[in-house]
Design a protein around this motif. Sequence first.
Motif, PDB file in Angstrom:
ATOM      1  N   PRO A 137       0.779  -1.290   0.051  1.00 30.31           N
ATOM      2  CA  PRO A 137      -0.023   0.092  -0.051  1.00 30.31           C
ATOM      3  C   PRO A 137       0.945   1.336   0.172  1.00 30.31           C
ATOM      4  O   PRO A 137       1.853   1.309   0.618  1.00 30.31           O
ATOM      5  CB  PRO A 137      -0.787  -0.179   1.268  1.00 30.31           C
ATOM      6  CG  PRO A 137       0.096  -1.175   2.024  1.00 30.31           C
ATOM      7  CD  PRO A 137       0.636  -1.907   1.171  1.00 30.31           C
ATOM      8  N   THR A 138       0.436   2.190  -0.747  1.00 32.30           N
ATOM      9  CA  THR A 138       1.179   3.633  -0.678  1.00 32.30           C
ATOM     10  C   THR A 138       1.023   4.272   0.589  1.00 32.30           C
ATOM     11  O   THR A 138       0.018   3.924   1.368  1.00 32.30           O
ATOM     12  CB  THR A 138       0.686   4.568  -1.898  1.00 32.30           C
ATOM     13  OG1 THR A 138      -0.696   4.858  -1.765  1.00 32.30           O
ATOM     14  CG2 THR A 138       0.730   3.518  -3.222  1.00 32.30           C
ATOM     15  N   PHE A 139       1.806   5.450   0.783  1.00 29.28           N
ATOM     16  CA  PHE A 139       1.569   6.398   1.717  1.00 29.28           C
ATOM     17  C   PHE A 139       0.216   7.029   1.899  1.00 29.28           C
ATOM     18  O   PHE A 139      -0.368   6.788   3.004  1.00 29.28           O
ATOM     19  CB  PHE A 139       2.492   7.412   1.834  1.00 29.28           C
ATOM     20  CG  PHE A 139       2.544   8.606   2.501  1.00 29.28           C
ATOM     21  CD1 PHE A 139       2.812   8.204   3.900  1.00 29.28           C
ATOM     22  CD2 PHE A 139       2.069   9.928   1.890  1.00 29.28           C
ATOM     23  CE1 PHE A 139       2.443   9.418   4.951  1.00 29.28           C
ATOM     24  CE2 PHE A 139       1.882  10.901   3.275  1.00 29.28           C
ATOM     25  CZ  PHE A 139       2.283  10.708   4.355  1.00 29.28           C
ATOM     26  N   GLU A 140      -0.402   7.225   0.856  1.00 30.33           N
ATOM     27  CA  GLU A 140      -1.696   7.607   0.700  1.00 30.33           C
ATOM     28  C   GLU A 140      -2.595   6.782   1.076  1.00 30.33           C
ATOM     29  O   GLU A 140      -3.655   6.778   1.808  1.00 30.33           O
ATOM     30  CB  GLU A 140      -1.979   8.292  -0.813  1.00 30.33           C
ATOM     31  CG  GLU A 140      -1.166   9.539  -1.200  1.00 30.33           C
ATOM     32  CD  GLU A 140       0.313   9.376  -1.321  1.00 30.33           C
ATOM     33  OE1 GLU A 140       0.376   8.009  -1.779  1.00 30.33           O
ATOM     34  OE2 GLU A 140       0.783  10.505  -1.429  1.00 30.33           O
ATOM     35  N   ASP A 141      -2.416   5.524   0.800  1.00 32.39           N
ATOM     36  CA  ASP A 141      -3.533   4.303   1.246  1.00 32.39           C
ATOM     37  C   ASP A 141      -3.456   4.150   2.485  1.00 32.39           C
ATOM     38  O   ASP A 141      -4.661   4.132   3.076  1.00 32.39           O
ATOM     39  CB  ASP A 141      -3.029   2.820   0.369  1.00 32.39           C
ATOM     40  CG  ASP A 141      -3.041   2.950  -0.885  1.00 32.39           C
ATOM     41  OD1 ASP A 141      -3.950   3.863  -1.662  1.00 32.39           O
ATOM     42  OD2 ASP A 141      -2.430   2.091  -1.783  1.00 32.39           O
ATOM     43  N   LEU A 142      -2.095   4.181   2.979  1.00 33.84           N
ATOM     44  CA  LEU A 142      -2.125   3.980   4.457  1.00 33.84           C
ATOM     45  C   LEU A 142      -3.040   5.095   5.275  1.00 33.84           C
ATOM     46  O   LEU A 142      -3.601   4.911   6.287  1.00 33.84           O
ATOM     47  CB  LEU A 142      -0.714   3.806   4.850  1.00 33.84           C
ATOM     48  CG  LEU A 142       0.098   2.490   4.524  1.00 33.84           C
ATOM     49  CD1 LEU A 142       1.285   2.520   4.723  1.00 33.84           C
ATOM     50  CD2 LEU A 142      -0.652   1.339   5.170  1.00 33.84           C
ATOM     51  N   LEU A 143      -2.479   6.433   4.692  1.00 35.55           N
ATOM     52  CA  LEU A 143      -3.348   7.394   5.567  1.00 35.55           C
ATOM     53  C   LEU A 143      -5.010   7.259   5.525  1.00 35.55           C
ATOM     54  O   LEU A 143      -5.483   7.567   6.711  1.00 35.55           O
ATOM     55  CB  LEU A 143      -2.715   8.673   4.874  1.00 35.55           C
ATOM     56  CG  LEU A 143      -1.341   9.360   4.948  1.00 35.55           C
ATOM     57  CD1 LEU A 143      -1.238  10.614   4.278  1.00 35.55           C
ATOM     58  CD2 LEU A 143      -0.918   9.451   6.515  1.00 35.55           C
ATOM     59  N   ALA A 144      -5.326   7.162   4.187  1.00 32.23           N
ATOM     60  CA  ALA A 144      -6.690   6.884   4.476  1.00 32.23           C
ATOM     61  C   ALA A 144      -7.225   5.786   5.141  1.00 32.23           C
ATOM     62  O   ALA A 144      -8.356   5.939   5.532  1.00 32.23           O
ATOM     63  CB  ALA A 144      -7.235   6.661   2.696  1.00 32.23           C
ATOM     64  N   GLU A 145      -6.584   4.783   5.263  1.00 28.80           N
ATOM     65  CA  GLU A 145      -7.018   3.353   6.382  1.00 28.80           C
ATOM     66  C   GLU A 145      -7.131   3.967   7.586  1.00 28.80           C
ATOM     67  O   GLU A 145      -7.859   3.728   8.425  1.00 28.80           O
ATOM     68  CB  GLU A 145      -6.053   2.653   5.879  1.00 28.80           C
ATOM     69  CG  GLU A 145      -6.762   1.181   6.819  1.00 28.80           C
ATOM     70  CD  GLU A 145      -5.611  -0.122   6.190  1.00 28.80           C
ATOM     71  OE1 GLU A 145      -5.978  -1.037   7.003  1.00 28.80           O
ATOM     72  OE2 GLU A 145      -4.946  -0.044   5.657  1.00 28.80           O
ATOM     73  N   GLY A 146      -5.782   4.654   7.836  1.00 32.15           N
ATOM     74  CA  GLY A 146      -5.967   5.055   9.513  1.00 32.15           C
ATOM     75  C   GLY A 146      -7.004   6.077   9.709  1.00 32.15           C
ATOM     76  O   GLY A 146      -7.387   6.172  11.011  1.00 32.15           O
ATOM     77  N   VAL A 147      -7.358   6.690   8.766  1.00 26.63           N
ATOM     78  CA  VAL A 147      -8.309   8.186   8.895  1.00 26.63           C
ATOM     79  C   VAL A 147      -9.801   7.358   9.165  1.00 26.63           C
ATOM     80  O   VAL A 147     -10.685   7.697   9.725  1.00 26.63           O
ATOM     81  CB  VAL A 147      -8.272   9.078   7.877  1.00 26.63           C
ATOM     82  CG1 VAL A 147      -9.754   9.733   7.727  1.00 26.63           C
ATOM     83  CG2 VAL A 147      -7.424   9.889   8.220  1.00 26.63           C
ATOM     84  N   ALA A 148      -9.863   6.192   8.263  1.00 26.23           N
ATOM     85  CA  ALA A 148     -11.211   5.505   8.148  1.00 26.23           C
ATOM     86  C   ALA A 148     -11.660   4.861   9.211  1.00 26.23           C
ATOM     87  O   ALA A 148     -12.968   4.349   9.524  1.00 26.23           O
ATOM     88  CB  ALA A 148     -11.526   4.537   6.730  1.00 26.23           C
ATOM     89  N   VAL A 149     -10.764   4.147   9.996  1.00 24.80           N
ATOM     90  CA  VAL A 149     -11.158   3.334  11.086  1.00 24.80           C
ATOM     91  C   VAL A 149     -11.713   4.039  12.304  1.00 24.80           C
ATOM     92  O   VAL A 149     -11.466   5.139  12.569  1.00 24.80           O
ATOM     93  CB  VAL A 149      -9.716   2.489  11.631  1.00 24.80           C
ATOM     94  CG1 VAL A 149     -10.031   1.509  12.888  1.00 24.80           C
ATOM     95  CG2 VAL A 149      -9.021   1.779  10.479  1.00 24.80           C
ATOM     96  N   PRO A 150     -13.080   3.459  12.655  1.00 22.97           N
ATOM     97  CA  PRO A 150     -13.825   4.124  13.768  1.00 22.97           C
ATOM     98  C   PRO A 150     -12.779   4.081  15.139  1.00 22.97           C
ATOM     99  O   PRO A 150     -12.223   3.253  15.399  1.00 22.97           O
ATOM    100  CB  PRO A 150     -14.950   3.294  13.831  1.00 22.97           C
ATOM    101  CG  PRO A 150     -15.116   2.562  12.702  1.00 22.97           C
ATOM    102  CD  PRO A 150     -13.732   2.448  12.231  1.00 22.97           C
ATOM    103  N   THR A 151     -12.908   5.215  15.971  1.00 23.50           N
ATOM    104  CA  THR A 151     -12.338   5.349  17.277  1.00 23.50           C
ATOM    105  C   THR A 151     -12.963   5.138  18.299  1.00 23.50           C
ATOM    106  O   THR A 151     -12.444   5.385  19.361  1.00 23.50           O
ATOM    107  CB  THR A 151     -11.692   6.800  17.176  1.00 23.50           C
ATOM    108  OG1 THR A 151     -12.899   7.723  17.114  1.00 23.50           O
ATOM    109  CG2 THR A 151     -10.646   6.996  15.839  1.00 23.50           C
TER     110      THR A 151
END
Length: 265
Positions: free
Chosen positions: A10-24
């Motif tokens: 996964p790219t840097f952008e992919d990983l950022l998007a994943e980290g933002v999408a996970v519920p907290t």
Amino acid sequence: MTDPGRDQKPTFEDLLAEGVAVPTEGWDFSWFEGRAGEARPSWGFAVALGERLGRAEAALDIQTGGGEVLDFALGRVDRGPGLVAATEGWPANVAGATALLRPRGVVVVASPEDAPLPFADASFDLVSSRHPVRPLWGEIARVLEPGGTYFAQHVGPRSVFELVEWFLGPQPAEVSGARDPERECADARAAGLEVVDLRAERLRVEFHDIAAVVHFLRKVIWMVPGFTVSDQLPRLRELHERIGAEGPFVAHSSRHLIEARKPVG
């Protein structure tokens, strides 16, 4: 035919998007499995809490989060206290904790973390908490009955500060020295409690990708106050590249176990 994208990282952008999408919501950290890890304190707080719940008559869990730790602890006892209540201040967590704990007969009360506890004096023989933002010692002492116990695991000073200072730079002494266990013990004694046990440990934490870093900072919001991906984009990219070149980013959490008793008479 081999799919050329199957083994692509996964790219840097992919990983950022994943980290933002996970519920907290809540304090379930299972998403981090394989992406980040933290060594656990030797005392096994949730198991030890279950043992104390099995001996209690009326128990209160303060700042219960999503109720996961209390649920686990209650699941380890054959007969829990006759009364179990919990407080939580974040609305999303109140809803989650209520859904999780109601089947166990736990009453979850919405109460801000800095507000007086909404219970009468001497209501509980056990008060517990895992990682309270700030223990209100006067309120804890007030709701404990004589002979009752406060049993908790607190976050200690400079916890995961390697990560904090990556984004914020060196922190002043009044910030890095906060949550000192000896100071908390002094505050507990000033509120009229006797400290019967205090143990502290520093524990290794690893972040294996930048998605884990983003999710962690979104979930544990006091680490880097006001954290957003857009504001911290350059430092996130630099950290992503460092992880790719050197392996996991290593930090150290700080935890202490504290047990305090309200004197009889």
